[in-house]
Design a protein around this motif. Structure first.
Motif, short mmCIF file in Angstrom:
data_model
loop_
_atom_site.label_atom_id
_atom_site.label_comp_id
_atom_site.label_asym_id
_atom_site.label_seq_id
_atom_site.Cartn_x
_atom_site.Cartn_y
_atom_site.Cartn_z
N LEU A 130 -16.62 -44.74 15.62
CA LEU A 130 -16.73 -45.45 14.34
C LEU A 130 -17.29 -46.86 14.53
O LEU A 130 -18.09 -47.34 13.72
CB LEU A 130 -15.37 -45.51 13.65
CG LEU A 130 -15.34 -46.12 12.25
CD1 LEU A 130 -16.29 -45.39 11.30
CD2 LEU A 130 -13.92 -46.10 11.68
N LYS A 131 -16.89 -47.53 15.61
CA LYS A 131 -17.40 -48.88 15.86
C LYS A 131 -18.91 -48.87 16.15
O LYS A 131 -19.62 -49.79 15.78
CB LYS A 131 -16.64 -49.51 17.04
CG LYS A 131 -15.24 -49.96 16.67
CD LYS A 131 -14.60 -50.75 17.79
CE LYS A 131 -13.24 -51.30 17.34
NZ LYS A 131 -12.60 -52.15 18.36
N VAL A 132 -19.36 -47.80 16.80
CA VAL A 132 -20.80 -47.67 17.05
C VAL A 132 -21.56 -47.50 15.73
O VAL A 132 -22.67 -47.99 15.57
CB VAL A 132 -21.07 -46.47 17.99
CG1 VAL A 132 -22.57 -46.21 18.13
CG2 VAL A 132 -20.46 -46.73 19.36
N LEU A 133 -20.93 -46.81 14.77
CA LEU A 133 -21.57 -46.56 13.48
C LEU A 133 -21.60 -47.78 12.57
O LEU A 133 -22.43 -47.87 11.66
CB LEU A 133 -20.82 -45.44 12.74
CG LEU A 133 -21.24 -44.00 13.01
CD1 LEU A 133 -20.30 -43.05 12.28
CD2 LEU A 133 -22.67 -43.74 12.58
N ALA A 134 -20.69 -48.73 12.78
CA ALA A 134 -20.50 -49.84 11.85
C ALA A 134 -21.79 -50.59 11.47
O ALA A 134 -22.07 -50.78 10.28
CB ALA A 134 -19.46 -50.82 12.40
N PRO A 135 -22.64 -51.02 12.43
CA PRO A 135 -23.85 -51.76 12.05
C PRO A 135 -24.82 -50.94 11.20
O PRO A 135 -25.65 -51.51 10.48
CB PRO A 135 -24.50 -52.13 13.40
CG PRO A 135 -23.40 -51.99 14.41
CD PRO A 135 -22.53 -50.90 13.90
N THR A 136 -24.73 -49.62 11.28
CA THR A 136 -25.64 -48.74 10.54
C THR A 136 -25.48 -48.93 9.03
O THR A 136 -26.43 -48.69 8.28
CB THR A 136 -25.36 -47.26 10.90
OG1 THR A 136 -25.17 -47.15 12.30
CG2 THR A 136 -26.50 -46.36 10.48
N LEU A 137 -24.31 -49.36 8.59
CA LEU A 137 -24.08 -49.54 7.16
C LEU A 137 -25.03 -50.58 6.56
O LEU A 137 -25.53 -50.41 5.44
CB LEU A 137 -22.62 -49.94 6.92
CG LEU A 137 -21.60 -48.82 7.15
CD1 LEU A 137 -20.21 -49.40 7.34
CD2 LEU A 137 -21.62 -47.83 6.01
N LEU A 138 -25.27 -51.66 7.29
CA LEU A 138 -26.22 -52.68 6.82
C LEU A 138 -27.65 -52.14 6.83
O LEU A 138 -28.41 -52.33 5.88
CB LEU A 138 -26.12 -53.93 7.69
CG LEU A 138 -27.13 -55.06 7.38
CD1 LEU A 138 -26.99 -55.53 5.94
CD2 LEU A 138 -26.94 -56.22 8.35
N VAL A 139 -28.01 -51.46 7.91
CA VAL A 139 -29.37 -50.91 8.04
C VAL A 139 -29.65 -49.91 6.92
O VAL A 139 -30.70 -49.95 6.27
CB VAL A 139 -29.54 -50.23 9.42
CG1 VAL A 139 -30.91 -49.55 9.52
CG2 VAL A 139 -29.38 -51.25 10.54
N VAL A 140 -28.71 -49.02 6.67
CA VAL A 140 -28.89 -47.98 5.64
C VAL A 140 -28.96 -48.59 4.25
O VAL A 140 -29.70 -48.11 3.39
CB VAL A 140 -27.76 -46.93 5.72
CG1 VAL A 140 -27.82 -45.97 4.54
CG2 VAL A 140 -27.88 -46.14 7.03
#
Length: 560
Positions: A130-140
């Protein structure tokens, strides 16, 4: 029908077809890479991967999932009036909104990972993924703004190409990173005394790293397209001479007022998945089921069953995305005839795909699980057999959700989703408590939820649009053709499996029988749809490769 209507008609379906094909290709790529990923991280790793994704998805829904649809709707409405400058302001306002919501969501997920995975969903090791996924929220969030902008301009091509590229990068990085981090997790687990758990957890994190990388690639691509298009768009703005241009306060208000109903609708519509996980895992533990067995069952559900079900559902999602700007433009132009026509066409397009996928997956449930995931457990095949019918219900409810938003009936899907969610949760408790159906309770309750949403949404669409669905062409023809296809597929599979297994292993026999029976099914369905008048030349011509399909139909004397 007027020439304008015919042009809009064809453009609408072709744009939907482009996005649908891209979504299907993306889901197929996603399905393909999940095979080696599952082989690496196992069913327990799939549980960690799926848990991280459930939390990521619900935060994504709340923070930015509704942005592309809202932006496309607002841009389309302004472009239909020739207000190009206002459409540009929508883009800028949406980017600001995306930075705020996406950035906030990334921070919340990163620092709250242990709470979400451990305290709420009883899967603490999935916090790594989940921590690896976290920055993806801004990108998406930023990516969604650009995709929505281009969709509002009437082109799905940037979204389609970026979607395919995103999934290809995702697939490559996920498989490579999962293998590397799985090995690293073994070493960590050796030190901490939980080799299997940490290996699966780090392997799942490798899978989510692919998602982050793929989203970053897609964002770079659409930004490149945007800057290449910027000169043309500036010239369009220079030609916009209308007065009383909207201010940014008006634009932001319109954006927020559009996003909130879509946000509520999509959140309620999709939150059932994370609620299911919380209820299932806690209830199953309370009932005394083994924790590892619970984890493996949920891993099959999220990593195999849902991955397969989501492939045909990509069609409905794509058609919903293309329907909103097209219907919004037709609705604001008071073109009732075009609105009704597009609603019928969208339903017909989706059902032509959903029915055979539903029947095919139910008939070949166990063989498909064995072919793709080397999973010979009867329980895995039974999941797909029971849940296959939900493909039709989810397809219709997803499409009708988009149609209602295109008709400016933003709050109706929210109310319908709330009603269906309450009924769904009550039904799931009943199936778990009274019948002790374990993971099958989740699958049946999901199908019930989709059915209820489908009925409520479709009723509202017919009421507010005045459209009348052609039952024979939209439902009966694909149902009859799919039923015939299902019988042929079953017989061909059984016959070939029996013959090939005499001289080969069960895996080889299953592979040959699956491939040949699927090809036979496609041919039977195509011929049957023409015989049952489910499609005609005009409809075929609007599909990708329509000219070739018509040529084949004429050569077989199925069209005259």
């Amino acid at each position: 029908m007027t020439t304008r209507n015919k042009r809009s008609d064809t453009k609408f379906l072709m744009q939907g077809s482009i996005l649908a094909m891209a979504s299907i290709i993306s889901r197929i790529v996603g399905l393909i890479y999940r095979v080696p990923l599952t082989a690496t991280i196992g069913k327990t790793g799939n549980d960690y991967y799926g848990t991280a994704y459930e939390i990521y998805n619900i935060i994504l829904l709340i923070s930015s999932y509704s942005i592309p649809l809202a932006v496309s709707k607002l841009v389309s409405a302004r472009m239909a009036k020739g207000h190009v400058k206002d459409a540009n302001k929508v883009l800028h306002g949406a980017l600001l909104f995306a930075f705020i919501t996406g950035g906030s969501a990334s921070l919340i997920v990163f620092f709250g990972a242990e709470f979400f995975t451990g305290s709420l969903l009883k899967t603490p090791l999935s916090a790594i993924a989940l921590k690896v996924l976290a920055p993806t929220l801004l990108v998406v969030a930023i990516l969604g703004v650009f995709r929505g902008f281009f969709q509002g301009l009437g082109t799905m091509i940037p979204s389609a190409i970026s979607q395919i590229g995103e999934q290809i990068v995702n697939a490559i990085v996920s498989v490579v990173a999962a293998n590397i981090l799985f090995s690293y997790g073994k070493k960590v687990g050796g030190v901490l005394g939980n080799v299997k758990g940490y290996a699966a957890a780090y392997g799942a994190a490798g899978g989510t790293l692919g998602t982050s990388t793929g989203a970053a690639f897609a964002l770079i691509f659409v930004m490149f397209i945007y800057f290449a298009f910027k000169k043309v768009f500036k010239k369009m703005m220079q030609k916009d001479k209308h007065r009383n241009s909207e201010g940014y306060n008006e634009i932001m208000s319109a954006l927020i007022l559009t996003i909130i109903p879509v946000l509520l609708s999509t959140t309620v519509y999709n939150i059932s998945s994370i609620i299911d996980q919380g209820i299932f895992k806690n209830f199953a533990l309370y009932q005394g089921h083994d924790a590892n067995a619970i984890s493996e069952s949920w891993g099959v559900f999220t990593g195999q069953y849902k991955v397969l079900i989501n492939v045909p559902l990509a069609i409905a999602s794509a058609m919903a995305a293309s329907t909103v700007p097209s219907l919004t433009a037709a609705f604001h132009s008071n073109d009732d005839a075009l609105v009704k026509k597009q609603i019928n066409m969208a339903n017909r397009f989706v059902m032509v795909i959903a029915f055979p996928c539903c029947v095919g997956m139910m008939v070949l449930a166990s063989p498909i699980m064995q072919l793709l995931f080397n999973d010979t457990e009867k329980s895995s095949g039974l999941m797909l057999m029971i849940g296959g019918c939900s493909i039709i219900f989810y397809s219709l409810s997803t499409l009708s959700n988009g149609i209602l938003q295109g008709l400016d009936k933003m709050t109706i899907p929210v109310k319908n989703a709330l009603i269906a969610l309450v009924a769904h949760v009550a039904f799931l408790f009943l199936l778990m408590e009274v019948f002790d159906l374990h993971i099958y309770a989740v699958i049946i309750a999901n199908a019930f939820y989709a059915l209820l949403m489908c009925f409520l949404n479709q009723s509202a669409v017919l009421k507010y649009s005045g459209a009348r669905i052609d039952i024979k062409k939209v439902f009966l023809a694909p149902l009859e053709a799919s039923a015939l296809m299902g019988v042929i597929v079953y017989l061909v599979y059984r016959l070939l499996y029996g013959l090939v297994s005499l001289n080969a292993s069960s895996n080889v026999a299953n592979f040959v029988a699956c491939v040949v029976s699927i090809i036979a099914g496609v041919i039977v369905y195509f011929v049957s749809m023409l015989l049952f008048k489910g499609v005609d030349e005009e409809t075929l011509m609007k599909f990708p490769g329509g000219t070739k399909l018509c040529s084949i139909a004429y050569s077989l004397h199925l069209l005259r």
